[in-house]
Design a protein around this motif. Structure first.
Motif, PDB file in Angstrom:
ATOM      1  N   GLN A 140       0.814  -1.205   0.000  1.00  0.00           N
ATOM      2  CA  GLN A 140       0.000   0.000   0.000  1.00  0.00           C
ATOM      3  C   GLN A 140       0.850   1.259   0.000  1.00  0.00           C
ATOM      4  O   GLN A 140       0.475   2.269  -0.582  1.00  0.00           O
ATOM      5  CB  GLN A 140      -0.917  -0.024   1.242  1.00  0.00           C
ATOM      6  CG  GLN A 140      -1.986   1.058   1.259  1.00  0.00           C
ATOM      7  CD  GLN A 140      -2.889   0.923   2.473  1.00  0.00           C
ATOM      8  OE1 GLN A 140      -2.422   0.988   3.599  1.00  0.00           O
ATOM      9  NE2 GLN A 140      -4.186   0.722   2.240  1.00  0.00           N
ATOM     10  N   ARG A 141       2.022   1.171   0.643  1.00  0.00           N
ATOM     11  CA  ARG A 141       2.885   2.351   0.730  1.00  0.00           C
ATOM     12  C   ARG A 141       4.334   1.900   0.893  1.00  0.00           C
ATOM     13  O   ARG A 141       4.601   0.911   1.560  1.00  0.00           O
ATOM     14  CB  ARG A 141       2.484   3.208   1.927  1.00  0.00           C
ATOM     15  CG  ARG A 141       3.378   4.413   2.178  1.00  0.00           C
ATOM     16  CD  ARG A 141       3.069   5.066   3.511  1.00  0.00           C
ATOM     17  NE  ARG A 141       3.998   6.162   3.802  1.00  0.00           N
ATOM     18  CZ  ARG A 141       4.049   6.811   4.958  1.00  0.00           C
ATOM     19  NH1 ARG A 141       3.222   6.464   5.943  1.00  0.00           N
ATOM     20  NH2 ARG A 141       4.913   7.789   5.149  1.00  0.00           N
ATOM     21  N   VAL A 142       5.237   2.636   0.261  1.00  0.00           N
ATOM     22  CA  VAL A 142       6.678   2.412   0.482  1.00  0.00           C
ATOM     23  C   VAL A 142       7.283   3.700   1.017  1.00  0.00           C
ATOM     24  O   VAL A 142       6.793   4.793   0.723  1.00  0.00           O
ATOM     25  CB  VAL A 142       7.397   1.974  -0.813  1.00  0.00           C
ATOM     26  CG1 VAL A 142       6.925   0.617  -1.271  1.00  0.00           C
ATOM     27  CG2 VAL A 142       7.220   3.016  -1.906  1.00  0.00           C
ATOM     28  N   LEU A 157       9.959   0.096   6.140  1.00  0.00           N
ATOM     29  CA  LEU A 157      10.296  -0.120   4.729  1.00  0.00           C
ATOM     30  C   LEU A 157       9.063  -0.041   3.830  1.00  0.00           C
ATOM     31  O   LEU A 157       9.117   0.525   2.739  1.00  0.00           O
ATOM     32  CB  LEU A 157      10.973  -1.494   4.553  1.00  0.00           C
ATOM     33  CG  LEU A 157      12.274  -1.712   5.326  1.00  0.00           C
ATOM     34  CD1 LEU A 157      12.758  -3.143   5.149  1.00  0.00           C
ATOM     35  CD2 LEU A 157      13.335  -0.723   4.865  1.00  0.00           C
ATOM     36  N   ALA A 158       7.954  -0.652   4.263  1.00  0.00           N
ATOM     37  CA  ALA A 158       6.735  -0.641   3.438  1.00  0.00           C
ATOM     38  C   ALA A 158       5.527  -0.973   4.306  1.00  0.00           C
ATOM     39  O   ALA A 158       5.650  -1.618   5.353  1.00  0.00           O
ATOM     40  CB  ALA A 158       6.864  -1.651   2.298  1.00  0.00           C
ATOM     41  N   ASP A 159       4.302  -0.496   3.867  1.00  0.00           N
ATOM     42  CA  ASP A 159       3.022  -0.868   4.479  1.00  0.00           C
ATOM     43  C   ASP A 159       2.327  -1.855   3.562  1.00  0.00           C
ATOM     44  O   ASP A 159       2.189  -1.601   2.346  1.00  0.00           O
ATOM     45  CB  ASP A 159       2.128   0.357   4.681  1.00  0.00           C
ATOM     46  CG  ASP A 159       2.677   1.296   5.755  1.00  0.00           C
ATOM     47  OD1 ASP A 159       3.527   0.836   6.539  1.00  0.00           O
ATOM     48  OD2 ASP A 159       2.274   2.474   5.780  1.00  0.00           O
ATOM     49  N   THR A 215       3.059  -2.703   8.927  1.00  0.00           N
ATOM     50  CA  THR A 215       4.262  -1.989   8.498  1.00  0.00           C
ATOM     51  C   THR A 215       5.477  -2.925   8.635  1.00  0.00           C
ATOM     52  O   THR A 215       5.745  -3.434   9.728  1.00  0.00           O
ATOM     53  CB  THR A 215       4.487  -0.726   9.337  1.00  0.00           C
ATOM     54  OG1 THR A 215       3.369   0.152   9.178  1.00  0.00           O
ATOM     55  CG2 THR A 215       5.767  -0.012   8.909  1.00  0.00           C
ATOM     56  N   ILE A 216       6.154  -3.141   7.525  1.00  0.00           N
ATOM     57  CA  ILE A 216       7.360  -3.977   7.517  1.00  0.00           C
ATOM     58  C   ILE A 216       8.544  -3.091   7.889  1.00  0.00           C
ATOM     59  O   ILE A 216       8.802  -2.071   7.245  1.00  0.00           O
ATOM     60  CB  ILE A 216       7.590  -4.620   6.143  1.00  0.00           C
ATOM     61  CG1 ILE A 216       6.345  -5.414   5.718  1.00  0.00           C
ATOM     62  CG2 ILE A 216       8.824  -5.508   6.179  1.00  0.00           C
ATOM     63  CD1 ILE A 216       6.008  -6.558   6.628  1.00  0.00           C
ATOM     64  N   SER A 217       9.278  -3.485   8.964  1.00  0.00           N
ATOM     65  CA  SER A 217      10.395  -2.678   9.463  1.00  0.00           C
ATOM     66  C   SER A 217      11.698  -3.479   9.425  1.00  0.00           C
ATOM     67  O   SER A 217      11.696  -4.717   9.378  1.00  0.00           O
ATOM     68  CB  SER A 217      10.117  -2.211  10.898  1.00  0.00           C
ATOM     69  OG  SER A 217       8.884  -1.506  10.969  1.00  0.00           O
TER      70      SER A 217
END
Length: 494
Positions: A140-142, A157-159, A215-217
């Motif tokens: 959805q988002r970077v 990093l990204a949603d 959210t990927i962290s």
């Protein structure tokens, strides 16, 4: 007519007499030459076999004069030198200076470090974090990330939108409202099995509504090596999204000649210097010695791990590294005195009365123009440090055998007590009077394996201050009564 015949007869008689006289003269000359002595005799009655140039001893001349090879006088070779029972090559002391002979002495000294190498800074491949999608969904988002960026731990990093989570979370919230603790626990476990982070589950419990965006962290700080996530893409469960390499430590991969491999071991300290930071020294340790050798350069790779405070050491930087160990005591001779034949190492002993003899030695480490002698020499023995190749050539021509390593060493000078012909290290097992039991390393010169054995102490005072369990370095001789310890010192800490 009668006169003519008489004259001719007189002339014939005269010619015959002349021929007879000439024959007698020729016979006399031949006899005189035949009786000439085959070799010249010098003053003092010493018989000279031939003359030679010390620089080219294989070429012999039958008379004195200037050498055709060098601007120097030929040297006589005396018959009594060849037949003498003394061992070694004799050289007139007056000629040693013209031959450039320089005498040195085997002495105990400090052997420092000289092993240096060059290499490049690389990433520490053991400090790598792989970021994967724990469940399938849509990006959805970077965030503004790119390969090579340096990020901290927990950096987003990204949603990712996970539609599957919405229904499971709504079911969990409904069960919680019913008040059945068992069903609520089972529903919560299902959320975790779907790959939902514990933090997301806690957020659902606090807010009372579904959260299907995760959210990927980054799990660790470092530099982004690869980034495979873009806005709008679909990701599958287990897909790799990014690779993050930590920068807390880095590797210095140094190329070391294979001949130096035996002097290195994992855990050994190392010091690196870089052109980027002149005057600074970076301390590290050998993490590994790689098993393969480069066929083109005959070098092996030594991997050194260096702390990287503030990220100053960057992969790709060029560095020099000192891999030497701490200085230690050893029996040393000038490196230039060693004659290496390819099969063995020799030194030229300087004996009394101007005589010289080759001796076989076992060499160890080399540093600062000095070479360690492990066996074959005793402290105080004199050797030729310059010009020894000329004497060695003459010794070969004269058939003089080199003193073997196991042979008797010359008696050391009184002010330079013997350190023993052999040196090794070990551990003290017991001390009793003038006897000491040691578990020692192998002694290659004697073909001894590592073992435990009892030695006689050259002096009981040698063991004063030592106790069972001490690590020591010792020198010993092979005497008629058995091996005798001559020196005993504590092994340097590593």
């Amino acid at each position: 007519m009668k006169f003519d015949m008489t004259s001719r007869a007189q002339l014939g008689t005269a010619a015959a007499a002349l021929a007879l006289a000439a024959g007698a003269l020729g016979y006399g000359l031949a006899t005189w030459r035949h009786e000439d002595p085959p070799a010249a005799t010098a003053q003092g009655g010493r018989k000279i076999l031939y003359w030679y140039d010390p620089m080219v001893p294989s070429q012999h001349f039958d008379k004195p004069g200037k050498s055709p090879f060098m601007d120097m006088e030929l040297v006589p070779k005396y018959a009594d030198e060849a037949a003498s029972g003394e061992t070694g090559v004799a050289i007139d002391p007056a000629r040693t200076q013209s031959l450039g002979l320089r005498i040195a002495e085997a002495r105990t000294g400090t052997l420092g470090s000289s092993l240096t190498a060059t290499g490049t800074i690389e990433f520490n491949e053991r400090d790598v974090a792989i970021v994967q999608a724990r469940t399938g969904g849509f990006v959805q988002r970077v965030y503004a990330r790119a390969p090579g960026d340096v990020i901290g731990a927990g950096a987003p990093l990204a949603d990712i939108l996970v539609p599957e989570w919405a229904g499971a979370q709504a079911e969990y919230l409904a069960v919680r409202r019913i008040g059945d603790a068992g069903l609520a626990h089972a529903a919560r476990q299902r959320l975790l099995l779907l790959g939902m982070p514990a933090g997301t589950v806690a957020a659902v419990e606090r807010s009372g509504r579904p959260h299907n965006v995760v959210t990927i962290s980054a799990p660790t700080g470092g530099t982004i090596k690869t980034l495979g996530v873009r806005a709008g893409m679909t990701v599958a469960s287990g897909q790799t999204l990014a690779e993050v390499n930590g920068l807390g430590t880095v590797w210095l991969n140094a190329a070391v000649p294979e001949a130096m491999a035996g002097r290195l071991r994992p855990g050994q300290s190392a010091t690196a210097t870089l052109a980027a930071y002149p005057g600074e020294r970076f301390m590290g340790r050998i993490a590994a010695i790689l098993p393969s050798v480069a066929a083109e350069s005959r070098t092996l790779t030594v991997r050194i791990e260096l702390p990287n405070r503030a990220g100053r050491l960057r992969p790709g930087m060029f560095a020099s590294v000192d891999l030497g160990r701490a200085a230690r005591s050893a029996l040393l001779v000038p490196s230039e005195a060693i004659i290496r034949t390819g099969k063995r190492a020799l030194v030229m002993l300087a004996l009394p009365q101007g005589r010289y003899r080759p001796a076989e030695v076992q060499t160890g480490a080399e540093a600062g123009g000095q070479t360690e002698i492990l066996a074959g020499l005793a402290e105080g023995e004199k050797i030729v440090a310059s010009g020894q190749f000329l004497i060695d050539s003459e010794a070969n021509l004269s058939g003089i055998e080199a003193r073997p390593i196991s042979g008797p060493a010359a008696t050391p000078r009184a002010e330079a007590p013997s350190t023993g012909a052999y040196r090794t290290n070990g551990r003290i097992e017991s001390i009793s009077g003038d006897r000491i039991t040691l578990s020692h390393a192998a002694v290659p010169a004697l073909k001894w394996p590592a073992m435990t054995m009892t030695f006689k102490l050259g002096s009981p005072a040698l063991a004063r201050g030592f106790k069972k369990g001490d690590r020591v370095v010792f020198g010993f001789d092979q005497a008629a009564e058995g091996p005798v310890v001559r020196t005993l010192s504590r092994e340097a800490a590593r």
